[in-house]
Design an enzyme around this catalytic site. Sequence first.
Site, PDB file in Angstrom:
ATOM      1  N   GLU A 274       0.836  -1.210   0.000  1.00  0.00           N
ATOM      2  CA  GLU A 274       0.000   0.000   0.000  1.00  0.00           C
ATOM      3  C   GLU A 274       0.865   1.252   0.000  1.00  0.00           C
ATOM      4  O   GLU A 274       0.775   2.073   0.907  1.00  0.00           O
ATOM      5  CB  GLU A 274      -0.863   0.027   1.278  1.00  0.00           C
ATOM      6  CG  GLU A 274      -1.738  -1.162   1.501  1.00  0.00           C
ATOM      7  CD  GLU A 274      -2.303  -1.222   2.935  1.00  0.00           C
ATOM      8  OE1 GLU A 274      -1.895  -0.409   3.797  1.00  0.00           O
ATOM      9  OE2 GLU A 274      -3.150  -2.077   3.178  1.00  0.00           O
ATOM     10  N   ARG A 313       2.903  20.020   6.215  1.00  0.00           N
ATOM     11  CA  ARG A 313       3.927  19.092   6.699  1.00  0.00           C
ATOM     12  C   ARG A 313       5.038  19.774   7.521  1.00  0.00           C
ATOM     13  O   ARG A 313       5.419  19.257   8.564  1.00  0.00           O
ATOM     14  CB  ARG A 313       4.536  18.284   5.547  1.00  0.00           C
ATOM     15  CG  ARG A 313       3.496  17.496   4.727  1.00  0.00           C
ATOM     16  CD  ARG A 313       4.110  16.462   3.809  1.00  0.00           C
ATOM     17  NE  ARG A 313       4.728  15.416   4.560  1.00  0.00           N
ATOM     18  CZ  ARG A 313       6.004  15.301   4.822  1.00  0.00           C
ATOM     19  NH1 ARG A 313       6.848  16.167   4.273  1.00  0.00           N
ATOM     20  NH2 ARG A 313       6.481  14.345   5.578  1.00  0.00           N
ATOM     21  N   CYS A 345      -1.801  33.922  10.733  1.00  0.00           N
ATOM     22  CA  CYS A 345      -1.473  34.508  12.037  1.00  0.00           C
ATOM     23  C   CYS A 345      -1.160  33.454  13.077  1.00  0.00           C
ATOM     24  O   CYS A 345      -1.917  33.254  14.024  1.00  0.00           O
ATOM     25  CB  CYS A 345      -2.637  35.347  12.545  1.00  0.00           C
ATOM     26  SG  CYS A 345      -3.339  36.320  11.254  1.00  0.00           S
ATOM     27  N   TYR A 374       0.803  13.936   0.512  1.00  0.00           N
ATOM     28  CA  TYR A 374       0.372  14.593   1.742  1.00  0.00           C
ATOM     29  C   TYR A 374       0.506  16.120   1.658  1.00  0.00           C
ATOM     30  O   TYR A 374       0.837  16.782   2.630  1.00  0.00           O
ATOM     31  CB  TYR A 374       1.151  14.027   2.952  1.00  0.00           C
ATOM     32  CG  TYR A 374       1.046  12.525   3.044  1.00  0.00           C
ATOM     33  CD1 TYR A 374      -0.160  11.926   3.377  1.00  0.00           C
ATOM     34  CD2 TYR A 374       2.139  11.691   2.747  1.00  0.00           C
ATOM     35  CE1 TYR A 374      -0.273  10.533   3.427  1.00  0.00           C
ATOM     36  CE2 TYR A 374       2.030  10.311   2.796  1.00  0.00           C
ATOM     37  CZ  TYR A 374       0.819   9.728   3.134  1.00  0.00           C
ATOM     38  OH  TYR A 374       0.705   8.370   3.185  1.00  0.00           O
TER      39      TYR A 374
END
Length: 437
Positions: A274, A313, A345, A374
């Site tokens: 996978e 990330r 912010c 991702y």
Amino acid sequence: MSNFFRYVEGELHAEEVAIAPLAARLGTPFYLYSASALAAAYRRFAGAFAQERPLVSFALKANSNLAVVSLFAALGAGADVVSEGELARALAAGVPAEKIVFSGVGKRRSELAAALAAGIRQINVESFSELNRLCALATEMGRVAPVALRVNPDVDAATHDKISTGRKKDKFGIAWDEVIEAYRLAARLPGLEPVGLALHIGSQLVDLAPFRRAFERLRELLHRLRQSGLAVSRIDLGGGLGIRYSDEKPPDLQAYAALVREIFGTLEVELSFEPGRFLCGAAGLLVARVETVKESAGKRILVLDAAMNDLIRPALYGASHEILPLRQALREEPLLAADVVGPICESGDSFAEGRPLPPFAEGDLLAFKAAGAYGAVMSSTYNSRPLLPEVLVSGRRFAVVRARQSVAELLALDSIPEWLGEAAERAPEEAPAERVS
Ligand code: LLP
């Protein structure tokens, strides 16, 4: 520099498409994928297992754009999905149901029902409770659910804490010393057909040793199950192979394949994988613009038009994505240390600190490398920033494979109830005293 993203006549290209004119046309920021890079990664992975011919189920969580999934489907990939949404995407992208695996630690009844109705290849079950629920549902629906048990091998993947999934303390899988009992139960329960074992110990692994420990435990379980007369025909080895972001040294694919072969080669078992990041990570860029250059307190800060909502990330895992200027000339100039931040912010909205970079000026375009996995999938609309577009390039061609969300579309999801004015008028000045009834 890869073959798919390189400078041609001073301009960064994705395959044969110059990126700067795309940015002028579409606006920034946006994600950009190379179809050839995606296909090459798939072919490399599948090619490393040419002998075993396993099912390679692309983990949609890494990049679920329909065009990307479709491309993998056309190359023969299956899909690893973790929600009804991802299941729908896999099917819509043309992945045949018999190549779809459903993973996940907390599947809802409606999700399991959708998986059973679609007739997918396998449901990876993660608890005794899920076995019982799936048994009840499958029986009700008059179906037989092909089940693999996800084993928690209690192995530390030695990757970032937030993406480690194979330790005893992690929420994933069935503790390895309870797997035999769970498998026996699955074999007894109506509506379930235990077909094998599954494993996924974490993501972005840069060392083969944890894979070896986990695979050995899985092999031991397989032997014990077979010894007790239970059939085990499939082993799903999950994803997790790391890629290079900056100075990591990810394991060699051939060495990973050799390890798999050494441990499972003689076992007469159907293998599947996978992978997510390995197939799409290096194939994508996030293209952004320098909005503002701030020189303050002896620091140089580049404020981009991309932010943590677009690529989370670095903020979430301290990940470091290399930054390239779109104009090659900038690469020849002396580097200057700079912080690279987004406009949100929060001080966590940062991509890099004190990174030696070309002397970017306001308006300059740049690209974050290895943003194909991702990236877009983890984006949000925090600060009411619309979701980014995604662009796919192949040779000289490009297509916008996800449109930029507009502010109007974003607002259209909310609604203001008719009675709101009244509620505002009637609201007491203080909260009513707490009542316990
Ligand atoms: N299979 C299962 C059951 C998974 O949970 C995952 C990833 C994969 C396969 C694919 O793993 P890969 O080959 O991509 O490592 N958002 C994080 C990564 C989270 C991974 C979660 N599970 C990041 O940006 O690094």
